[in-house]
Motif scaffolding. Structure first.
Motif, short mmCIF file in Angstrom:
data_model
loop_
_atom_site.label_atom_id
_atom_site.label_comp_id
_atom_site.label_asym_id
_atom_site.label_seq_id
_atom_site.Cartn_x
_atom_site.Cartn_y
_atom_site.Cartn_z
N MET A 308 0.89 -1.06 -0.01
CA MET A 308 -0.53 0.13 -0.16
C MET A 308 0.67 1.29 0.15
SD MET A 308 -2.88 -1.42 2.54
CE MET A 308 -3.27 -2.82 3.28
N TYR A 309 2.11 1.22 0.86
CA TYR A 309 2.95 2.86 0.42
C TYR A 309 4.36 1.78 0.22
CZ TYR A 309 -0.42 3.69 4.36
OH TYR A 309 -1.74 4.50 4.61
N ARG A 310 5.15 2.45 0.39
CA ARG A 310 6.43 3.17 0.01
C ARG A 310 7.28 2.78 1.23
NH1 ARG A 310 10.21 6.59 -2.19
NH2 ARG A 310 9.15 8.20 -1.03
N THR A 311 7.65 1.83 2.04
CA THR A 311 8.14 1.31 2.60
C THR A 311 10.13 1.06 3.12
OG1 THR A 311 8.51 -1.04 3.06
CG2 THR A 311 5.95 0.23 3.23
N ALA A 312 10.42 1.23 4.14
CA ALA A 312 12.22 1.30 4.37
C ALA A 312 11.75 0.74 5.80
CB ALA A 312 12.46 1.96 4.52
N ALA A 313 12.86 -0.20 6.59
CA ALA A 313 12.67 -0.57 7.45
C ALA A 313 14.00 0.32 7.86
CB ALA A 313 13.90 -2.36 7.28
N ILE A 314 14.09 0.57 9.12
CA ILE A 314 14.89 1.60 9.97
C ILE A 314 16.42 0.97 10.09
CG2 ILE A 314 16.16 2.19 12.57
CD1 ILE A 314 13.09 2.62 13.17
N PRO A 315 17.64 1.29 9.57
CA PRO A 315 18.93 0.54 9.67
C PRO A 315 19.56 0.41 10.67
CG PRO A 315 19.05 2.20 7.93
CD PRO A 315 17.61 2.99 8.77
#
Length: 404
Positions: A308-315
């Motif tokens: 549903m979104y662009r997502t990114a994990a906290i690195p």
């Protein structure tokens, strides 16, 4: 501060000796322990704490203040569990040790008994919430308490009484809990909206039904067992949906059919994606320790939100944020330092508007201590972000009236 004298039973006798000797002190847990990352001290690591507990249990070490401090400094994030190649059950080691410390140390036992007394007592919790809400508006509540914005009125949940005509009857129970019911009503409403969009009838548990997770974390095992027995009696048929990772990690031990809302939605993703619109907004995902290290189900949140979104994990390899139940209240300096490292990791990725976290303690800790340069970041529960994308869902909570 006095520590009760030992009885004829040895110190930490409730800790299983086989669990203790299963640790080979390889040190692979060290990079995954937030307190070790801060101090660099072995006594602040799982390996070191296991060695301390073993020493006290065998009589080689006294149960003194240094031991107490080393064990109480543990966030109980369990980041060491998935990292350990030997499968050491650190949770089964630190849990009984903290229980014993709580029973021996009167000040600790009294502190947590009073602090957690409102849980499972809706009237008392409501009254204290109103007082807290007023105090927050007068700026009288210290930030170190990591409380979310407290509501003056409890959210009145809207749930359909019947499944839509022509559809097969499907029902689930939403575990509303105590703190979640009082402080996080919008998360419950979003959960209900999403489940109903999938055709489910949603039953709600009583607001007096507490799972005992915070009591168990604090070392009040007997009180936790009382709450757990009540949950067993009330939740005998599934599926039981929970949207608090901390509650869920406890419920999974004794409630058949308990499942995190995002895990449940991941199982209905094909159907769900036909009901939502996609956004190109970036969502950062914080993996609560209870989902990542205990339930091992954190990737379901990534899967659902990525549709549903662009997502990114906290690195930061899923390191703890420092909330740890009541940890941020009583180990404030360590909790703040751990959280600062979380913010540092957030700064390394593209600026985002939303940060999703499936645990209320994490959300409150992260949002309540947000540094000025991250003020644009809005902390949400992932199910709220799903509800916002439903084609039929009214957009009523976005600041400034702008559509998400």
């Amino acid at each position: 501060m006095k520590i009760a004298r030992s009885t004829s039973e040895s110190n930490f006798s409730a800790v299983n000796e086989e669990d203790l000797v299963s640790c080979v002190s390889c040190g692979l847990c060290l990079p995954h322990c937030p307190t070790y990352r801060v101090t660099g001290l072995d006594a602040s690591s799982p390996r070191g704490r296991i060695s301390i507990i073993n020493g006290v249990r065998s009589g080689a070490m006294p149960l003194d203040e240094a031991v107490i401090d080393a064990l109480e400094s543990c966030v109980q994030c369990m980041g060491c569990l998935p990292a350990c190649p030997s499968g050491v059950r650190y949770d089964s080691i630190i849990g009984p040790a903290i229980d014993e410390i709580t029973q021996r140390r009167r000040s600790r036992r009294t502190r947590f008994t009073l602090l957690l007394a409102p849980l499972g007592r809706p009237g008392l919790l409501r009254g204290l919430t109103v007082i807290g809400a007023i105090a927050q508006r007068l700026r009288l509540v210290p930030r170190k308490l990591s409380l979310p914005p407290l509501p003056l009125r409890r959210t009145k949940l809207r749930a359909a009484t019947d499944v839509r005509p022509g559809e097969e009857s499907k029902s689930v129970t939403l575990f509303t809990g105590c703190v979640m019911s009082e402080w996080y009503g919008p998360v419950h409403q979003a959960t209900i909206d999403v489940l109903e969009s999938l055709g489910y009838q949603v039953a709600l548990t009583d607001t007096a039904l507490c799972c005992g997770a915070l009591h168990r974390h604090a070392g009040l095992a007997k009180k936790a067992e009382t709450f757990e027995e009540s949950c067993k009696e009330a939740l005998q048929s599934g599926p039981v949906i929970f949207n608090s990772a901390g509650c869920g990690a406890n419920l999974l031990d004794f409630v058949p059919g308990a499942v995190d809302i995002m895990t449940f939605l991941a199982g209905h993703l094909d159907e769900l994606t036909t009901l939502v619109t996609r956004s190109e907004e970036l969502v950062l995902i914080h993996d609560p320790c209870h989902l990542r290290n205990i339930q091992r189900s954190h990737m379901h949140t990534h899967e659902v939100l990525a549709s549903m979104y662009r997502t990114a994990a906290i690195p930061d390899e899923g390191l703890c944020c420092g909330a740890g139940g009541t940890y941020s209240m009583f180990q404030a300096d360590m909790a703040t330092t751990i959280l600062d490292r979380k913010y540092a990791a957030i700064r390394t990725v593209e600026p985002a508007r939303f940060l999703a976290s499936g645990n209320p303690g994490c959300s409150a800790h992260i949002a309540g201590n947000m540094p000025p340069d991250q003020s644009r970041l809005r902390v949400c529960h992932p199910v709220e972000l799903v509800a916002f994308r439903l084609k039929s869902h009214p957009v009523v909570r976005e600041q400034g009236g702008k559509r998400i």
